[in-house]
Scaffold this motif. Structure first.
Motif, PDB file in Angstrom:
ATOM      1  N   ASP A  75      -5.336  -5.108   5.025  1.00  0.00           N
ATOM      2  CA  ASP A  75      -4.715  -6.435   5.049  1.00  0.00           C
ATOM      3  C   ASP A  75      -4.569  -7.058   3.672  1.00  0.00           C
ATOM      4  O   ASP A  75      -4.107  -8.188   3.558  1.00  0.00           O
ATOM      5  N   LEU A  76      -4.982  -6.371   2.629  1.00  0.00           N
ATOM      6  CA  LEU A  76      -4.845  -6.911   1.277  1.00  0.00           C
ATOM      7  C   LEU A  76      -3.380  -7.054   0.923  1.00  0.00           C
ATOM      8  O   LEU A  76      -2.576  -6.140   1.140  1.00  0.00           O
ATOM      9  N   ASP A  77      -3.034  -8.184   0.369  1.00  0.00           N
ATOM     10  CA  ASP A  77      -1.638  -8.413  -0.015  1.00  0.00           C
ATOM     11  C   ASP A  77      -1.214  -7.441  -1.107  1.00  0.00           C
ATOM     12  O   ASP A  77      -1.915  -7.249  -2.093  1.00  0.00           O
ATOM     13  N   GLY A  78      -0.099  -6.822  -0.913  1.00  0.00           N
ATOM     14  CA  GLY A  78       0.469  -5.932  -1.911  1.00  0.00           C
ATOM     15  C   GLY A  78      -0.070  -4.520  -1.890  1.00  0.00           C
ATOM     16  O   GLY A  78       0.688  -3.573  -1.817  1.00  0.00           O
ATOM     17  N   GLY A 130      -2.508  -3.272   0.300  1.00  0.00           N
ATOM     18  CA  GLY A 130      -2.997  -2.821   1.604  1.00  0.00           C
ATOM     19  C   GLY A 130      -2.263  -1.613   2.150  1.00  0.00           C
ATOM     20  O   GLY A 130      -2.883  -0.605   2.487  1.00  0.00           O
TER      21      GLY A 130
END
Length: 146
Positions: free
Chosen positions: A42-45, A47
């Protein structure tokens, strides 16, 4: 050798335990990839890149282990697995497809589910039905010849 449990020269000894070891290795690789995907997906960029990397490495390790196992099988065992995969997974695909379409059209929740959930659920149903069909066909092959 680091992975002696799948060494080519030892696969014919205790074939079921060798098969279980390879499958355990594959499950472990999948669990690690799933854990990394859950933790960092779910990490932005980054993930999606982490998920793709983790799954790609797990798939590569799984293919490596299965290829070593396959090359060490004798011709009869290879033929049994090919036959079982062809017939078992084909029937499993047919039965799984009927189950999938039946669930999709008879379950009101299917109409409100997220597309990603529908895709993953459908893939799971089809994959599981193919694996079950393969297992049944493989057992049938060997029972016929005993």
């Amino acid at each position: 050798m680091a992975f002696g449990w799948i060494a080519e020269e030892t696969v014919s000894e205790r074939p079921l335990s060798r098969y279980a070891a390879v499958m355990g290795f594959c499950v472990l690789a999948g669990m690690v990839a799933g854990g990394l995907s859950t933790a960092f997906g779910d990490l932005d960029g980054v993930g999606p890149a982490i998920v793709a990397g983790a799954v790609g490495i797990a798939m590569a390790l799984t293919l490596w282990a299965c290829a070593r196992w396959w090359r060490a099988l004798d011709e009869a065992a290879q033929e049994a697995h090919k036959w079982a995969w062809w017939w078992g997974s084909t029937f499993g695909l047919a039965i799984g497809s009927v189950a999938l379409f039946t669930l999709a059209y008879s379950t009101p929740e299917a109409l409100t589910a997220q597309p990603k959930d529908l895709l993953l659920g459908g893939a799971a149903i089809i994959g599981l039905s193919q694996a079950i069909g393969y297992g049944v066909a493989w057992a049938f092959w060997w029972l016929q010849r005993r």
